[in-house]
Design a protein around this motif. Structure first.
Motif, PDB file in Angstrom:
ATOM      1  N   GLU A 245       0.837  -1.302   0.083  1.00 31.96           N
ATOM      2  CA  GLU A 245       0.083  -0.077   0.289  1.00 31.96           C
ATOM      3  C   GLU A 245       0.821   1.293  -0.013  1.00 31.96           C
ATOM      4  OE1 GLU A 245      -3.239   0.406  -0.485  1.00 31.96           O
ATOM      5  OE2 GLU A 245      -2.999  -1.975  -0.748  1.00 31.96           O
ATOM      6  N   GLU A 247       3.737   1.381  -1.275  1.00 30.52           N
ATOM      7  CA  GLU A 247       4.257   1.792  -2.680  1.00 30.52           C
ATOM      8  C   GLU A 247       3.515   2.139  -3.743  1.00 30.52           C
ATOM      9  OE1 GLU A 247       7.579   0.822  -4.037  1.00 30.52           O
ATOM     10  OE2 GLU A 247       8.164   1.288  -1.781  1.00 30.52           O
ATOM     11  N   LYS A 248       1.908   1.866  -3.687  1.00 29.81           N
ATOM     12  CA  LYS A 248       0.821   2.147  -4.351  1.00 29.81           C
ATOM     13  C   LYS A 248       0.422   3.713  -4.153  1.00 29.81           C
ATOM     14  CE  LYS A 248      -3.082  -0.570  -4.198  1.00 29.81           C
ATOM     15  NZ  LYS A 248      -3.784  -1.475  -3.640  1.00 29.81           N
ATOM     16  N   ASN A 251       2.939   5.501  -6.105  1.00 27.81           N
ATOM     17  CA  ASN A 251       2.844   5.042  -7.815  1.00 27.81           C
ATOM     18  C   ASN A 251       4.205   4.329  -8.065  1.00 27.81           C
ATOM     19  OD1 ASN A 251       1.737   4.673 -10.237  1.00 27.81           O
ATOM     20  ND2 ASN A 251       2.213   6.795 -10.977  1.00 27.81           N
ATOM     21  N   THR A 252       4.787   3.705  -7.021  1.00 24.75           N
ATOM     22  CA  THR A 252       6.099   2.994  -7.263  1.00 24.75           C
ATOM     23  C   THR A 252       6.201   1.445  -7.412  1.00 24.75           C
ATOM     24  OG1 THR A 252       6.480   3.318  -5.164  1.00 24.75           O
ATOM     25  CG2 THR A 252       7.308   5.060  -6.913  1.00 24.75           C
ATOM     26  N   LYS A 267       7.692  -2.147 -15.304  1.00 22.37           N
ATOM     27  CA  LYS A 267       7.149  -0.863 -15.087  1.00 22.37           C
ATOM     28  C   LYS A 267       6.770  -0.441 -13.885  1.00 22.37           C
ATOM     29  CE  LYS A 267       2.540  -0.134 -15.261  1.00 22.37           C
ATOM     30  NZ  LYS A 267       1.320   0.296 -16.046  1.00 22.37           N
ATOM     31  N   THR A 268       6.738   0.687 -13.342  1.00 23.31           N
ATOM     32  CA  THR A 268       6.252   1.211 -12.168  1.00 23.31           C
ATOM     33  C   THR A 268       5.047   1.991 -12.026  1.00 23.31           C
ATOM     34  OG1 THR A 268       7.904   2.932 -12.015  1.00 23.31           O
ATOM     35  CG2 THR A 268       8.629   0.771 -11.009  1.00 23.31           C
ATOM     36  N   ASP A 269       4.999   3.204 -12.806  1.00 21.35           N
ATOM     37  CA  ASP A 269       3.967   3.984 -13.268  1.00 21.35           C
ATOM     38  C   ASP A 269       2.828   2.934 -13.554  1.00 21.35           C
ATOM     39  OD1 ASP A 269       2.211   5.757 -14.059  1.00 21.35           O
ATOM     40  OD2 ASP A 269       3.660   7.365 -14.545  1.00 21.35           O
ATOM     41  N   LEU A 270       1.741   3.068 -12.841  1.00 27.58           N
ATOM     42  CA  LEU A 270       0.496   2.484 -13.368  1.00 27.58           C
ATOM     43  C   LEU A 270      -0.081   2.552 -14.653  1.00 27.58           C
ATOM     44  CD1 LEU A 270      -1.756   0.462 -12.219  1.00 27.58           C
ATOM     45  CD2 LEU A 270      -3.090   2.199 -11.319  1.00 27.58           C
ATOM     46  N   MET A 271      -0.105   3.867 -15.004  1.00 29.95           N
ATOM     47  CA  MET A 271      -0.671   4.326 -16.133  1.00 29.95           C
ATOM     48  C   MET A 271       0.090   4.482 -17.422  1.00 29.95           C
ATOM     49  SD  MET A 271      -3.719   4.591 -14.986  1.00 29.95           S
ATOM     50  CE  MET A 271      -4.660   5.343 -16.404  1.00 29.95           C
ATOM     51  N   LYS A 272       1.412   3.634 -17.317  1.00 33.03           N
ATOM     52  CA  LYS A 272       2.115   3.472 -18.511  1.00 33.03           C
ATOM     53  C   LYS A 272       2.154   2.255 -18.821  1.00 33.03           C
ATOM     54  CE  LYS A 272       5.112   7.613 -17.970  1.00 33.03           C
ATOM     55  NZ  LYS A 272       6.486   8.121 -17.646  1.00 33.03           N
TER      56      LYS A 272
END
Length: 275
Positions: A245, A247-248, A251-252, A267-272
């Motif tokens: 949580e 990390e969320k 956004n990592t 990836k790390t960025d949720l929207m990428k």
């Protein structure tokens, strides 16, 4: 090339239910074909002798055998049979496997020892089917969110790549706390600390359950011991969830899906999109 992987499951540890799924999380990976055989909950030599030879019918490029305690009579028989087969083989086991690393080296076997995959509190006064399932769900949560499963994924993906290239190098890995959280790739130091605590607790659970299952004979003493171990893994799962949580929130969260050609992306960025 499609790499054929044979998986043999005997008995159960927390890694067992998801092992084949770690390799093909969307069921669309084009470069592997997996077959799984198993002996159910039992892992005695007679079950091993029946199950292990069946995987040869699949003609796999390599075999993964997973069970508790690689030194127990059944898994020891499996190691013997696999060492005699003309196919590379990897043993995945829990902490007692640390004492069998030299033997596995001599047998020409690879290994992945998941030290944070603890023994369950197998006392009838505590362990009914619901308690068993709850314990395993907590173990899965800890191993997934601390990074331990990613170590398994990465190791087996490397073997898959080697098989495709005709040059398999078998892993020889013990998943310590440091290895797990390194694979977890935590950006938040508090998240990393929580993950470390969760994995350390999971390793300690095995010691407590070992005591309660095999070393203490009086019921009024061993019941609270194994119950306490189950409380420990439940708390470890909560810590691992808290790490996730954190990390969320930043956004990592590190994600390592398999791509359209079977390769590992990140990836790390949720929207990428993963690359």
């Amino acid at each position: 090339m499609v790499v054929k992987i044979g998986i043999i499951k005997c008995g159960n540890i927390g890694t067992s239910p998801v092992l084949d799924l770690l390799l093909d999380e969307r069921a669309d990976r084009p470069n592997i074909d997996v077959r799984t055989v198993g002996s159910g909950a039992k892992m005695n030599p007679e079950q091993i002798e029946d199950v292990v030879p069946r995987i040869a019918d699949f003609d796999p490029d390599f075999v993964v055998f997973i069970s508790p305690n690689p030194g127990a009579p059944g898994p020891a028989k499996a190691r013997e049979l696999l060492s005699e087969m003309d196919v590379p083989a990897i043993i995945i086991g829990d902490a007692p496997g640390m004492g069998k690393k030299d033997e596995m080296d001599e047998q020409g076997l690879g290994y992945i020892i998941v030290q944070g995959d603890p023994m369950i509190g197998a006392r009838r006064e505590l362990l009914d089917p619901t308690e068993m399932a709850s314990f395993n769900s907590d173990v899965i949560k800890v191993l997934a969110l601390t990074g331990a499963y990613r170590v398994v994924q990465t190791a087996l993906d490397t073997v898959i790549d080697g098989a495709a290239a005709g040059n398999i190098e078998l892993p020889k890995i013990a998943i310590t706390t440091d290895k797990a959280v390194e694979a977890g790739n935590f950006a938040n130091p508090y998240a990393k600390a929580k993950a470390m605590a969760a994995y350390e607790m999971a390793m300690k659970v095995a010691d407590v359950d070992l005591k309660g299952c095999f070393m203490v004979r009086e019921m009024d003493k061993y019941v609270p011991i194994v119950a306490s171990a189950h409380e420990m893994i439940a708390t470890a799962a909560k810590l691992a969830t808290e790490a996730r949580e954190l990390e969320k929130a930043g956004n990592t969260v590190c994600r390592t899906p398999h791509g359209g050609d079977g390769q590992t992306l990140a990836k790390t960025d949720l929207m990428k999109k993963p690359e």
